[in-house]
Design a protein around this motif. Structure first.
Motif, mmCIF file in Angstrom:
data_model
loop_
_atom_site.group_PDB
_atom_site.id
_atom_site.type_symbol
_atom_site.label_atom_id
_atom_site.label_comp_id
_atom_site.label_asym_id
_atom_site.label_seq_id
_atom_site.Cartn_x
_atom_site.Cartn_y
_atom_site.Cartn_z
ATOM 1 N N PRO A 104 48.172 42.956 35.084
ATOM 2 C CA PRO A 104 48.818 41.856 35.802
ATOM 3 C C PRO A 104 49.887 42.314 36.787
ATOM 4 O O PRO A 104 50.265 41.548 37.676
ATOM 5 C CB PRO A 104 49.458 41.030 34.664
ATOM 6 C CG PRO A 104 48.754 41.446 33.423
ATOM 7 C CD PRO A 104 48.398 42.878 33.638
ATOM 8 N N ASP A 105 50.380 43.555 36.630
ATOM 9 C CA ASP A 105 51.433 44.057 37.507
ATOM 10 C C ASP A 105 50.921 45.059 38.542
ATOM 11 O O ASP A 105 51.614 45.358 39.506
ATOM 12 C CB ASP A 105 52.528 44.730 36.664
ATOM 13 C CG ASP A 105 53.190 43.750 35.718
ATOM 14 O OD1 ASP A 105 53.690 42.726 36.195
ATOM 15 O OD2 ASP A 105 53.193 44.008 34.504
ATOM 16 N N ARG A 106 49.717 45.575 38.347
ATOM 17 C CA ARG A 106 49.176 46.586 39.266
ATOM 18 C C ARG A 106 48.201 46.007 40.274
ATOM 19 O O ARG A 106 47.980 46.593 41.339
ATOM 20 C CB ARG A 106 48.480 47.695 38.473
ATOM 21 C CG ARG A 106 49.415 48.519 37.590
ATOM 22 C CD ARG A 106 48.633 49.477 36.700
ATOM 23 N NE ARG A 106 47.792 50.380 37.469
ATOM 24 C CZ ARG A 106 46.546 50.695 37.153
ATOM 25 N NH1 ARG A 106 45.975 50.148 36.091
ATOM 26 N NH2 ARG A 106 45.862 51.532 37.895
ATOM 27 N N PHE A 107 47.606 44.863 39.957
ATOM 28 C CA PHE A 107 46.595 44.292 40.826
ATOM 29 C C PHE A 107 47.017 42.917 41.322
ATOM 30 O O PHE A 107 47.936 42.302 40.788
ATOM 31 C CB PHE A 107 45.244 44.189 40.082
ATOM 32 C CG PHE A 107 44.783 45.490 39.502
ATOM 33 C CD1 PHE A 107 44.470 46.561 40.327
ATOM 34 C CD2 PHE A 107 44.667 45.653 38.130
ATOM 35 C CE1 PHE A 107 44.056 47.770 39.798
ATOM 36 C CE2 PHE A 107 44.248 46.861 37.587
ATOM 37 C CZ PHE A 107 43.941 47.922 38.418
ATOM 38 N N SER A 108 46.353 42.451 42.339
ATOM 39 C CA SER A 108 46.606 41.115 42.880
ATOM 40 C C SER A 108 46.417 40.077 41.782
ATOM 41 O O SER A 108 45.307 39.872 41.289
ATOM 42 C CB SER A 108 45.643 40.840 44.037
ATOM 43 O OG SER A 108 45.686 39.492 44.423
ATOM 44 N N ALA A 109 47.500 39.410 41.393
ATOM 45 C CA ALA A 109 47.441 38.506 40.242
ATOM 46 C C ALA A 109 46.500 37.336 40.490
ATOM 47 O O ALA A 109 45.742 36.936 39.603
ATOM 48 C CB ALA A 109 48.850 37.993 39.909
ATOM 49 N N GLN A 110 46.531 36.768 41.711
ATOM 50 C CA GLN A 110 45.680 35.608 41.954
ATOM 51 C C GLN A 110 44.201 35.982 41.965
ATOM 52 O O GLN A 110 43.343 35.209 41.521
ATOM 53 C CB GLN A 110 46.082 34.885 43.247
ATOM 54 C CG GLN A 110 45.758 35.606 44.543
ATOM 55 C CD GLN A 110 46.875 36.523 44.976
ATOM 56 O OE1 GLN A 110 47.559 37.123 44.153
ATOM 57 N NE2 GLN A 110 47.062 36.639 46.287
ATOM 58 N N ARG A 111 43.890 37.192 42.429
ATOM 59 C CA ARG A 111 42.489 37.634 42.409
ATOM 60 C C ARG A 111 42.036 37.936 40.984
ATOM 61 O O ARG A 111 40.870 37.707 40.629
ATOM 62 C CB ARG A 111 42.314 38.866 43.306
ATOM 63 C CG ARG A 111 42.529 38.564 44.780
ATOM 64 C CD ARG A 111 42.517 39.824 45.616
ATOM 65 N NE ARG A 111 42.978 39.564 46.973
ATOM 66 C CZ ARG A 111 43.301 40.517 47.843
ATOM 67 N NH1 ARG A 111 43.208 41.788 47.488
ATOM 68 N NH2 ARG A 111 43.702 40.196 49.047
#
Length: 428
Positions: free
Chosen positions: A92-99
């Motif tokens: 959740p902190d490394r990638f685009s959260a909405q995607r």
């Protein structure tokens, strides 16, 4: 709230990178939050889509009491597995959260829809429900991170809106089950309920894509699996999580079994089963109102004060609800109060963790919190049917009051701790 992260890198407070940047200026914060809440509401319709039609599945597949429990527990186990995977990868902190939310909502919808389209026996259905729960772990905690990123002084309200949407979304299958679908033996058909819930989740996946990360949560600079352990170790976070565990001991068992208790009560009294299903929807959905109102009050008067009040009220309802089984009208009234209070404090535990954690790893901390909570729910989800068989609804529901007792004790300790000054802009 203390904005300086513990041991953060010099650039920990910079704005999120461009690929997860906030939408263009001019789009209002609350418009974004409401869009996020609607997306979460639709996606979370997957959660109880099988539990809501459990009477029909039992009739169709001759499910034992144990298998009935597993239809709810399989989702919880899948969620825990997905949350652990997400937390230890810092996803959740490394990638685009909405995607991440969109992809997981779509994957969950496909798994859930496959049950309605192709499954004719319980075993493959349980596997697909496990996978549905696994992917929902990529919907709810990252959604909370997105909401927290847009709120600071009003974080309790922002997360309250999101958790309120979760409550209404979780209730939707009970509403869908009240529709007069064609079915065998006079029962509403179960396949349309699962298909419609899956379609709503697909719509939710599309709606979340325009939502971006706000300015109040910093981007993680690197992968560090140890942050999943650190996220639960800080003194203030530990107390907030203990309060959350007391809350979760009660919440999902109430959501899963109170609607079925109402159905049994209505049928025993000769009342309409359709009315019972609508009552079951109302009992879960009213938590949406409770979450929003509690969030607004908590930002002004304090997180721990709201959490303690909610736990006391919900625990009292747990103690008395089962004794009203033979009076479906009174039972409905108490369950509505219960449904209002039982989830009202949920967002405040999440808001507290987001305020007490390292800003770079808020998503990881929230995911670990939900992972621990949903792992605990397995105990009460499994225990309610045998407790009902041995002690009746009154004894089974009374056992749920143990959670609020623990939660109140934890919140009193957090309220008296130095870390409480970081909550709600100093409002304990």
């Amino acid at each position: 709230m203390n904005d300086a992260p513990r041991g953060s890198a010099p650039d920990a407070n910079k704005s999120p990178p461009d690929d997860i940047a906030a939408p263009a200026a001019g789009v209002g914060k609350w418009r974004i939050l409401l869009l996020l809440a609607l997306a979460e509401l639709l996606a979370m319709a997957l959660w109880f889509s099988a539990s809501a039609v459990l009477p029909q599945l039992t009739a169709a597949w001759e499910l034992s009491g144990s298998l009935q429990s597993w239809f709810t527990m399989s989702v919880q186990i899948g969620f825990v597995a997905g949350a652990l995977t997400s937390a230890f990868s810092n996803a959740p902190d490394r990638f685009s959260a909405q995607r991440l939310v969109a992809a997981c909502a779509l994957a969950g919808a496909l798994c859930n829809g496959a049950i309605a389209l192709w499954v004719t026996s319980p075993e493959p259905a349980l596997v697909l429900r496990f996978l549905t729960g696994f992917f929902l772990a990529g919907v709810y905690p990252p959604g909370m991170k997105l909401a927290a990123s847009w709120c600071k002084e009003d974080r309790g309200l922002g997360l309250g809106v999101l958790v309120g949407a979760l409550a209404v979304g979780s209730a939707l299958p009970h509403l869908l089950n009240a529709f007069p679908w064609e079915g065998a033996a006079g029962l509403p058909a179960w396949r349309p309920v699962l298909l419609v819930a899956s379609g709503l989740a697909v719509l939710g996946a599309l709606l979340v894509l325009p939502v971006g990360v706000g300015p109040h949560v910093a981007a993680a600079s690197r992968f560090d699996w140890r942050e999943a352990i650190r996220a639960v170790g800080a003194p203030g976070v530990r107390l907030a999580n203990l309060g959350y565990l007391g809350h979760m001991w009660e919440l999902y068992a109430m959501w899963a079994w109170a609607p079925l208790c109402l159905l049994a009560s209505y049928e025993a009294a000769g009342w309409s089963s359709q009315g019972a299903r609508l009552a079951g929807f109302g009992v879960v959905a009213i938590g949406g109102l409770g979450s929003v109102l509690a969030g607004r009050v908590a930002d002004r008067f304090g997180r721990t004060a709201v959490a303690i009040t909610s736990l006391v009220v919900s625990g009292a309802c747990a103690l008395c609800a089962g004794w009203l089984f033979t009076s479906p009208g009174l039972l409905t009234g108490v369950c509505l109060v219960w449904g209002f209070a039982v989830v009202a404090d949920s967002a405040q535990f999440s808001a507290a963790v987001s305020e007490l954690s390292d800003r770079r790893y808020v998503g990881t901390a929230l995911t670990m919190q939900t992972c621990l909570g949903f792992l605990l729910t397995l105990a009460t989800l499994w225990a309610i049917p045998p407790l009902v068989e041995r002690f009746g609804w009154e004894g089974a529901f009374a056992a749920l009051a143990l959670g609020p007792v623990v939660g109140v004790a934890a919140m009193l300790r957090l309220r008296a701790s130095p870390q409480a000054r970081q909550l709600a802009s100093g409002n304990r």
